[in-house]
Scaffold this active site. Structure first.
Site, PDB file in Angstrom:
ATOM      1  N   ASP A 109       0.845  -1.210   0.000  1.00 63.87           N
ATOM      2  CA  ASP A 109       0.000   0.000   0.000  1.00 63.87           C
ATOM      3  C   ASP A 109       0.875   1.254   0.000  1.00 63.87           C
ATOM      4  O   ASP A 109       0.557   2.259  -0.627  1.00 63.87           O
ATOM      5  CB  ASP A 109      -0.972  -0.003   1.195  1.00 63.87           C
ATOM      6  CG  ASP A 109      -0.291  -0.222   2.551  1.00 63.87           C
ATOM      7  OD1 ASP A 109       0.838  -0.760   2.605  1.00 63.87           O
ATOM      8  OD2 ASP A 109      -0.905   0.141   3.576  1.00 63.87           O
ATOM      9  N   ARG A 110       2.024   1.167   0.658  1.00 64.26           N
ATOM     10  CA  ARG A 110       2.931   2.312   0.698  1.00 64.26           C
ATOM     11  C   ARG A 110       3.594   2.501  -0.662  1.00 64.26           C
ATOM     12  O   ARG A 110       3.816   3.632  -1.108  1.00 64.26           O
ATOM     13  CB  ARG A 110       3.981   2.093   1.796  1.00 64.26           C
ATOM     14  CG  ARG A 110       3.347   1.730   3.125  1.00 64.26           C
ATOM     15  CD  ARG A 110       4.364   1.488   4.206  1.00 64.26           C
ATOM     16  NE  ARG A 110       4.841   2.745   4.761  1.00 64.26           N
ATOM     17  CZ  ARG A 110       5.823   2.824   5.652  1.00 64.26           C
ATOM     18  NH1 ARG A 110       6.448   1.735   6.052  1.00 64.26           N
ATOM     19  NH2 ARG A 110       6.181   4.002   6.121  1.00 64.26           N
TER      20      ARG A 110
HETATM   21  C1  LIG Z   1       2.281  -0.360   7.716  1.00 66.49           C
HETATM   22  C2  LIG Z   1       1.139  -1.106   7.073  1.00 66.49           C
HETATM   23  C3  LIG Z   1       0.468  -2.027   8.102  1.00 66.49           C
HETATM   24  C4  LIG Z   1       0.116  -0.042   6.643  1.00 66.49           C
HETATM   25  O1  LIG Z   1      -0.963  -0.612   5.993  1.00 66.49           O
HETATM   26  C5  LIG Z   1       1.587  -1.893   5.829  1.00 66.49           C
HETATM   27  O2  LIG Z   1       2.121  -1.016   4.897  1.00 66.49           O
HETATM   28  C6  LIG Z   1       2.596  -2.973   6.158  1.00 66.49           C
HETATM   29  O3  LIG Z   1       2.239  -4.021   6.599  1.00 66.49           O
HETATM   30  N1  LIG Z   1       3.913  -2.680   5.907  1.00 66.49           N
HETATM   31  C7  LIG Z   1       5.003  -3.608   6.052  1.00 66.49           C
HETATM   32  C8  LIG Z   1       6.219  -3.013   6.680  1.00 66.49           C
HETATM   33  C9  LIG Z   1       6.738  -1.744   6.031  1.00 66.49           C
HETATM   34  O4  LIG Z   1       6.046  -1.055   5.314  1.00 66.49           O
HETATM   35  O5  LIG Z   1       7.936  -1.421   6.260  1.00 66.49           O
END
Ligand SMILES: CC(C)(CO)[C@@H](O)C(=O)NCCC(=O)O
Ligand SMILES: Nc1ncnc2c1ncn2[C@@H]1O[C@H](COP(=O)(O)OP(=O)(O)OP(=O)(O)O)[C@@H](O)[C@H]1O
Ligand SMILES: [K+]
Length: 257
Positions: A109-110
């Protein structure tokens, strides 16, 4: 027609995109037990209700919950006769690869937020996404996702207070008229609402100091508008940023395949 699926830890958004525009978006609770047949009957009923006809020929998925991807793949295979692009998997290329420590797998999502923000605004942007977590995604000048901040989400914080303190009820987030609460609910609302205003304001300030160049801030996620009322935290609020990013990634993969 392109189907974009954004699975968060709480909710999953399905969005149909055709001729450069979203036709409709629908939301369902994220549950890994949901089968391909369940997704399909749900989706086709909603499409019928909206009078949307035509075949789904492409699918792109962002999932922060790895387990749900299996049944979504079955959905694509069985009903749409296509292989979905899954953001974060090696065969789904990104317009600009992330620059993070070796071995780190940023949430898809990021990565989608970064692609969407870069497409709309160019680089030097920070996205603040109010979902299950409240995350800050920093997008460099060239469009690369370069990291950010993960804070507990607003609803999780409220739930944690209720779970952890016997006398505290479950409360929905809202903007209280005053800071000094005069009843329990008002006190909790104040703590969470003004606490998050302080969190977002303070983290954005520190990100900008550390980054050292002017940055735009974009708010997204269900609660962004609530935190923006009367405050100057964000340059814009774009509730479709993640799914817009998915269309950008899908187009990139098609154009360069
Ligand atoms: C931070 C969340 C939970 C936001 O949805 C997701 O992007 C995620 O599980 N990220 C994994 C770890 C990271 O982004 O570094
Ligand atoms: N005005 C509002 N007041 C209270 N809750 C709201 C409001 N608007 C949206 N919400 C809720 O805010 C939550 C955050 O929305 P969003 O869709 O961005 O994240 P999510 O789907 O819950 O999280 P994730 O994407 O991690 O699954 C949702 O549960 C939504 O129902
Ligand atoms: K989300």
């Amino acid at each position: 027609m392109l189907l974009c699926i954004d699975c968060g830890n709480t909710n999953t958004v399905f969005a149909l995109w055709r001729d450069g525009a979203f036709l409709s978006t629908w939301r369902i609770a994220t549950q890994h037990q949901r089968t391909a047949d369940e997704y399909y009957t749900w989706l086709t009923q909603l499409m019928d209700l909206r009078g949307i006809y035509g075949d789904i020929t492409e699918v792109i998925i962002s999932s922060t919950v790895p387990r749900v991807v299996f049944n979504l793949r079955v959905l694509c295979d069985r009903y749409f006769e296509c292989r979905p692009s899954v953001v974060g998997r090696p065969d789904c290329r990104l317009p600009v690869p992330p620059r993070v420590e070796e071995g780190v797998r940023p949430g898809p999502d990021r990565l989608a937020n970064a692609a969407g923000a870069f497409d709309r605004h160019g680089g030097d942007v920070v996205v603040v996404d109010f979902g299950t977590a409240t995350n800050f995604d920093v997008v460099a000048e060239d469009g690369a996702y370069v990291g950010g901040v993960i804070a507990p989400g607003v609803n999780l914080s409220l739930e944690a207070l209720h779970q952890g303190a016997a006398a505290l009820p479950h409360v929905d987030v809202s903007r209280p008229p005053k800071v000094i609460g005069t009843n329990t609910v008002g006190c909790i609302q104040s703590g969470v609402f003004w606490g998050y205003i302080g969190l977002v304001d303070g983290i954005l300030r520190r990100i900008r100091d550390e980054y050292g160049r002017p940055m735009r801030a974009i708010g997204t996620g269900g609660l962004a508008p609530l935190f923006a009322t009367g405050e100057t935290l964000f340059d814009t609020i774009e509730d479709d940023l993640t799914i817009h990013g998915l269309t950008v990634i899908q187009r990139y993969n098609k154009d360069t395949s």
